[in-house]
Design an enzyme around this catalytic site. Structure first.
Site, mmCIF file in Angstrom:
data_model
loop_
_atom_site.group_PDB
_atom_site.id
_atom_site.type_symbol
_atom_site.label_atom_id
_atom_site.label_comp_id
_atom_site.label_asym_id
_atom_site.label_seq_id
_atom_site.Cartn_x
_atom_site.Cartn_y
_atom_site.Cartn_z
ATOM 1 N N HIS A 136 -16.460 -43.438 9.918
ATOM 2 C CA HIS A 136 -15.872 -42.788 8.750
ATOM 3 C C HIS A 136 -15.414 -43.813 7.723
ATOM 4 C CE1 HIS A 136 -12.348 -43.745 11.215
ATOM 5 N NE2 HIS A 136 -11.602 -43.649 10.133
ATOM 6 N N ASP A 138 -12.151 -44.124 5.027
ATOM 7 C CA ASP A 138 -10.835 -43.512 4.867
ATOM 8 C C ASP A 138 -10.732 -42.706 3.579
ATOM 9 O OD1 ASP A 138 -9.855 -44.494 7.255
ATOM 10 O OD2 ASP A 138 -9.032 -46.319 6.342
ATOM 11 N N HIS A 286 -15.881 -47.495 9.512
ATOM 12 C CA HIS A 286 -15.292 -48.065 10.718
ATOM 13 C C HIS A 286 -15.136 -46.997 11.800
ATOM 14 C CE1 HIS A 286 -11.892 -46.781 8.185
ATOM 15 N NE2 HIS A 286 -11.187 -46.616 9.294
ATOM 16 N N ARG A 301 -1.025 -49.037 9.631
ATOM 17 C CA ARG A 301 -1.990 -49.289 8.562
ATOM 18 C C ARG A 301 -1.332 -49.105 7.203
ATOM 19 N NH1 ARG A 301 -6.609 -45.087 8.335
ATOM 20 N NH2 ARG A 301 -5.099 -44.002 7.015
#
Length: 317
Positions: A136, A138, A286, A301
């Site tokens: 995917h 983000d 990723h 994150r």
């Protein structure tokens, strides 16, 4: 050496589906056409993959960046797409300060927060399994998806829990010419619901759906800094291609999704305490490998706000 078959010998018909992953040589071009290799002067760089992924040595992420160091790290990010830093004993505030060198920090309303709203916290255990084990990009459900992200591991499982990244410029470069012609200029719809429906209740998703309506992005994105053309659809959030019959759209998207699965386009990173990853969300996909349960994996994150993706039938490079 070729062998001539007798005229009476006939091979049976055996056709591999044309929309699968086929063997053979890959085009592995790391830099934009016309850009030459240049040394890095302010840190050590060790490649981890042929086209993507490099480990940076000699940089303390807890210290402010000079303009020169920021510029050279940005060049490395554009050229390698994801940078890894080891032995970084930094706080959440220092992680945010490092990411802020690349722009305004964004928030994510669907993931638990850390000590501030700009920090998302992924605390995974046997009682709370991970759902990030899908290729995917983000927040492509936003009009302006993230420019990039800085991920810091706080608790590392004793085995497993790696993260993988794929170079989507290499994925585009290796598409057959007829597929590139077919998809250039197309747009696709991205929606947050598919990516979060598996671990959120329908009521909470329904409350958010007016805040985050579906958006359209080009199937082929032109990177705003390098000019490279990248494949910009992903299995978590891309639902269909605009103006295409649904069955045809589904088949084409399945084919495009599998381009991230090709190992020559990937790098895999094994986490250790003090490890940090910084990736270009405009050029990569990723995948968080979900192989560590029942052990605990805790990460935080920080994401950097991006711009509106654009396409175009010609590239800058």
């Amino acid at each position: 050496m070729s062998v001539d078959l007798p005229a009476r010998v006939q091979l049976r018909s055996a056709i591999v589906p044309a929309d699968g992953i086929l063997e053979g040589p890959r085009v592995l071009r790391r830099l934009p056409e016309g850009v030459e290799e240049r040394p890095y002067e302010l840190f050590d760089l060790r490649p981890l993959g042929r086209v993507i992924g490099a480990e940076i040595g000699g940089v303390d992420l807890g210290e402010p960046l000079t303009p020169a160091l920021r510029a050279e790290l940005n060049r490395a990010l554009l050229e390698w797409k994801v940078l890894f830093f080891r032995d970084q004993d930094i706080t959440s505030a220092q992680q945010r300060a490092f990411a802020a060198n690349w722009g305004e920090l964004e928030t994510n309303p669907f993931i638990p927060r850390g000590d501030t709203e700009q920090v998302t916290r992924f605390a995974r255990s046997a009682s709370m399994p991970a759902f990030e084990n899908i290729w995917h990009v983000d927040v492509t459900f936003r009009p302006n998806p993230a420019l990039g992200s800085v991920l810091r591991l706080i608790e590392v499982p004793p085995v497993g829990g790696d993260t993988m990244w794929a170079d989507m410029a290499a994925a585009y470069d290796n598409l057959p010419e007829d597929v590139r012609v077919r998809i250039d200029g197309l747009t696709a719809v991205h929606d947050f619901i598919p990516g979060f429906a598996r671990f959120s209740d329908p009521e909470s998703l329904a409350r958010r759906q007016h805040e985050f309506p579906p958006v359209e992005h080009p199937v082929v994105r032109v990177h705003p800094e390098t000019g490279r053309r990248t494949l910009f659809v992903n299995q978590a959030f891309t639902t269909h291609i605009v103006g295409m019959d649904r069955a045809e759209s589904d088949r084409l998207l399945r084919y495009l999704f599998t381009r991230a699965h090709i190992p020559e386009f990937q790098v895999r990173f094994g986490w250790r305490p003090g490890s940090v990853a910084f990736w270009d969300n405009r050029a990569t996909q990723h995948y968080a490998v979900n192989d560590y349960h029942p052990h605990v994996r805790v990460a935080e994150r920080v994401a950097i706000a991006g711009d509106r993706p654009f396409g175009g039938l010609t590239s800058k490079v």
